[in-house]
Structure formats: structure tokens, C-alpha cells
Design a protein around this motif. Structure first.
Motif, PDB file in Angstrom:
ATOM      1  N   ALA A  13     -32.503  64.715  36.109  1.00 39.02           N
ATOM      2  CA  ALA A  13     -32.974  63.506  36.408  1.00 39.02           C
ATOM      3  C   ALA A  13     -32.764  62.248  35.656  1.00 39.02           C
ATOM      4  O   ALA A  13     -32.706  61.340  35.992  1.00 39.02           O
ATOM      5  N   LEU A  14     -32.479  62.435  34.221  1.00 33.29           N
ATOM      6  CA  LEU A  14     -32.298  61.187  33.417  1.00 33.29           C
ATOM      7  C   LEU A  14     -31.020  60.725  33.805  1.00 33.29           C
ATOM      8  O   LEU A  14     -30.972  59.320  34.008  1.00 33.29           O
ATOM      9  N   VAL A  15     -30.115  61.578  33.937  1.00 33.14           N
ATOM     10  CA  VAL A  15     -28.629  60.907  34.264  1.00 33.14           C
ATOM     11  C   VAL A  15     -28.548  60.268  35.581  1.00 33.14           C
ATOM     12  O   VAL A  15     -28.120  59.081  35.893  1.00 33.14           O
ATOM     13  N   LEU A  16     -29.460  60.719  36.566  1.00 34.63           N
ATOM     14  CA  LEU A  16     -29.577  60.268  37.848  1.00 34.63           C
ATOM     15  C   LEU A  16     -30.353  58.847  37.830  1.00 34.63           C
ATOM     16  O   LEU A  16     -30.016  57.651  38.223  1.00 34.63           O
TER      17      LEU A  16
ATOM     18  N   LEU B 205     -23.459  59.845  25.253  1.00 35.83           N
ATOM     19  CA  LEU B 205     -24.299  59.703  24.283  1.00 35.83           C
ATOM     20  C   LEU B 205     -25.370  60.853  23.936  1.00 35.83           C
ATOM     21  O   LEU B 205     -25.519  61.242  22.921  1.00 35.83           O
ATOM     22  N   MET B 206     -26.028  61.402  25.324  1.00 36.86           N
ATOM     23  CA  MET B 206     -26.957  62.373  25.170  1.00 36.86           C
ATOM     24  C   MET B 206     -26.039  63.809  24.579  1.00 36.86           C
ATOM     25  O   MET B 206     -26.655  64.491  23.870  1.00 36.86           O
ATOM     26  N   THR B 207     -24.759  63.681  25.033  1.00 35.34           N
ATOM     27  CA  THR B 207     -24.215  65.076  24.692  1.00 35.34           C
ATOM     28  C   THR B 207     -23.914  64.802  23.251  1.00 35.34           C
ATOM     29  O   THR B 207     -23.831  65.928  22.401  1.00 35.34           O
ATOM     30  N   PHE B 208     -23.490  63.801  22.671  1.00 37.38           N
ATOM     31  CA  PHE B 208     -23.277  63.694  21.356  1.00 37.38           C
ATOM     32  C   PHE B 208     -24.476  63.672  20.236  1.00 37.38           C
ATOM     33  O   PHE B 208     -24.279  64.520  19.189  1.00 37.38           O
TER      34      PHE B 208
ATOM     35  N   SER C 201     -19.845  49.596  28.199  1.00 38.91           N
ATOM     36  CA  SER C 201     -19.585  50.772  29.125  1.00 38.91           C
ATOM     37  C   SER C 201     -20.057  51.984  28.598  1.00 38.91           C
ATOM     38  O   SER C 201     -19.456  52.930  28.607  1.00 38.91           O
ATOM     39  N   ILE C 202     -21.222  51.890  28.122  1.00 40.52           N
ATOM     40  CA  ILE C 202     -21.780  53.060  27.109  1.00 40.52           C
ATOM     41  C   ILE C 202     -22.050  54.056  28.370  1.00 40.52           C
ATOM     42  O   ILE C 202     -22.443  53.887  29.367  1.00 40.52           O
ATOM     43  N   SER C 203     -21.983  55.421  27.966  1.00 41.77           N
ATOM     44  CA  SER C 203     -22.310  56.400  28.843  1.00 41.77           C
ATOM     45  C   SER C 203     -23.282  57.255  28.377  1.00 41.77           C
ATOM     46  O   SER C 203     -23.304  57.680  27.471  1.00 41.77           O
TER      47      SER C 203
ATOM     48  N   GLY D 117     -27.767  70.988  27.835  1.00 42.80           N
ATOM     49  CA  GLY D 117     -26.465  70.893  27.308  1.00 42.80           C
ATOM     50  C   GLY D 117     -25.407  71.512  28.269  1.00 42.80           C
ATOM     51  O   GLY D 117     -24.373  71.360  28.120  1.00 42.80           O
ATOM     52  N   GLY D 118     -25.869  72.166  29.530  1.00 42.83           N
ATOM     53  CA  GLY D 118     -25.119  72.786  30.619  1.00 42.83           C
ATOM     54  C   GLY D 118     -25.338  74.184  30.890  1.00 42.83           C
ATOM     55  O   GLY D 118     -26.449  74.391  31.133  1.00 42.83           O
ATOM     56  N   ILE D 119     -24.432  74.913  30.728  1.00 43.14           N
ATOM     57  CA  ILE D 119     -24.647  76.330  31.337  1.00 43.14           C
ATOM     58  C   ILE D 119     -24.050  77.270  29.860  1.00 43.14           C
ATOM     59  O   ILE D 119     -23.126  77.152  29.444  1.00 43.14           O
TER      60      ILE D 119
END
Length: 187
Positions: free
Chosen positions: A22-25, A173-176, A167-169, A67-69
């Protein structure tokens, strides 16, 4: 955390998984890109699962989290260092194979780009990534702190440069932040 048992494997979904989606969207990622990324992540994990099954080791749990799967193998090594490394690197191998196939069939599509990024990103030497786990197996953990600190500094510099260029992603940033927290929490 919601969990169900399917054929002796615990399948789970953490609250953090839909929260991060949701945050990414909400930050402007289009649903097509998000769906493509999720499919690529799923196929990455299928690479791990395929070799786990080939080597006779069923997963104990598969969990979707922020963080994924995460695939939790049954305790201990599969059989040998080579088989463990094969399972760890099979996800990235799957991404690179899919990227090559997509490139030949469709050119530099979004699917190809995400698979290349996902495969390369998972090879980073951070604790929760395939590359970090493989490097830990190969070196018995010796010298990893310096390698990980170097990659943390390089990633931080990349994020700063992206911020300066506008152009920050948010997902980078969240993954870092997740990788950084995991390194310091466990290190």
C-alpha cells in the motif's frame, strides 16, 4: 500474522506485506509495475523451491512479509556446501534466466528490467539477501562485516545521489532501511 498449514508447510502473510504494498502504491508506483515485480519475486522464490525439492528438502514455512518472501528451510544443511549454495543462488539464477529469455523474445521490457534488478539486488552481501547468505557459507563468516559496511556506505551514497537528482526510489529507501536495521540488530 495469518498462517495456514498446507501439506505440512506453514504458509503465512504478515501485516507488513500489504502495508508495504500500500505504501509503495501510494507513493506513485503504478499497479502494472507492482504486479510485474510481485510476479518476478514469486518466480525468484520458485527457483529456490525447485532446487530445495530436487535436493529432497521441503520448506518448513513460506511467509510474505514487508521485505518480500521468506522461505524457511527445515533445520540444518541440505546435504553439502554445494547444494546449499545452489539453493541460495537459484533464485537469482531464475531471475537472470527469465531476463535473458524476455530480452530475446521482447527486448528490454519492464519484465526484463525487474528481473535483472531483482537478481542483482539479491546478490548484495547483506544478511537477509541471497548473496549475503552465500558469502557467509563460503567464508564461514570471516571478513563479512567489512564487506557489508562497504556496501552499506555505497548504497547510502547512491540514495543520497538519487535524492540530489530528484529520483529517489521509495522502495530502494525502504529496503535499505530494512537491510541496515537487520545488519545492526543481528550484528
Amino acid at each position: 500474522m495469518f498462517r495456514i498449514n498446507v501439506g505440512g508447510v506453514q504458509l503465512g502473510i504478515s501485516f507488513s506485506f500489504p502495508a508495504v504494498l500500500a505504501l509503495v502504491l501510494l507513493t506513485g508506483c503504478d499497479s502494472r509495475s507492482m504486479l510485474t515485480a510481485l510476479i518476478c519475486c514469486f518466480l525468484h522464490e520458485c527457483g529456490h523451491l525447485l532446487f530445495m525439492i530436487i535436493f529432497g528438502n521441503r520448506p518448513q514455512a513460506v511467509t510474505l512479509y514487508g521485505g518480500g518472501i521468506r522461505i524457511t528451510p527445515q533445520a540444518g544443511r541440505i546435504d553439502s556446501l554445494g547444494k546449499d549454495l545452489t539453493v541460495l543462488l537459484a533464485g537469482c539464477g531464475m531471475n537472470f534466466l527469465l531476463a535473458l529469455t524476455g530480452l530475446v523474445l521482447d527486448g528490454m521490457s519492464l519484465f526484463v528490467q525487474i528481473n535483472l534488478l531483482l537478481g542483482a539486488f539479491n546478490l548484495l552481501p547483506f544478511r537477509h539477501f541471497d548473496g549475503g547468505r552465500a558469502l557467509e557459507l563460503l567464508t564461514d563468516g570471516r571478513g563479512l562485516r567489512a564487506v557489508r559496511c562497504t556496501f552499506i556506505l555505497l548504497t547510502a551514497m547512491l540514495i543520497v545521489l538519487m535524492g540530489i537528482n530528484g529520483s529517489i526510489s521509495i522502495s530502494l529507501l525502504m529496503t535499505f532501511v530494512f537491510a541496515l536495521a537487520a545488519e545492526f540488530a543481528e550484528g
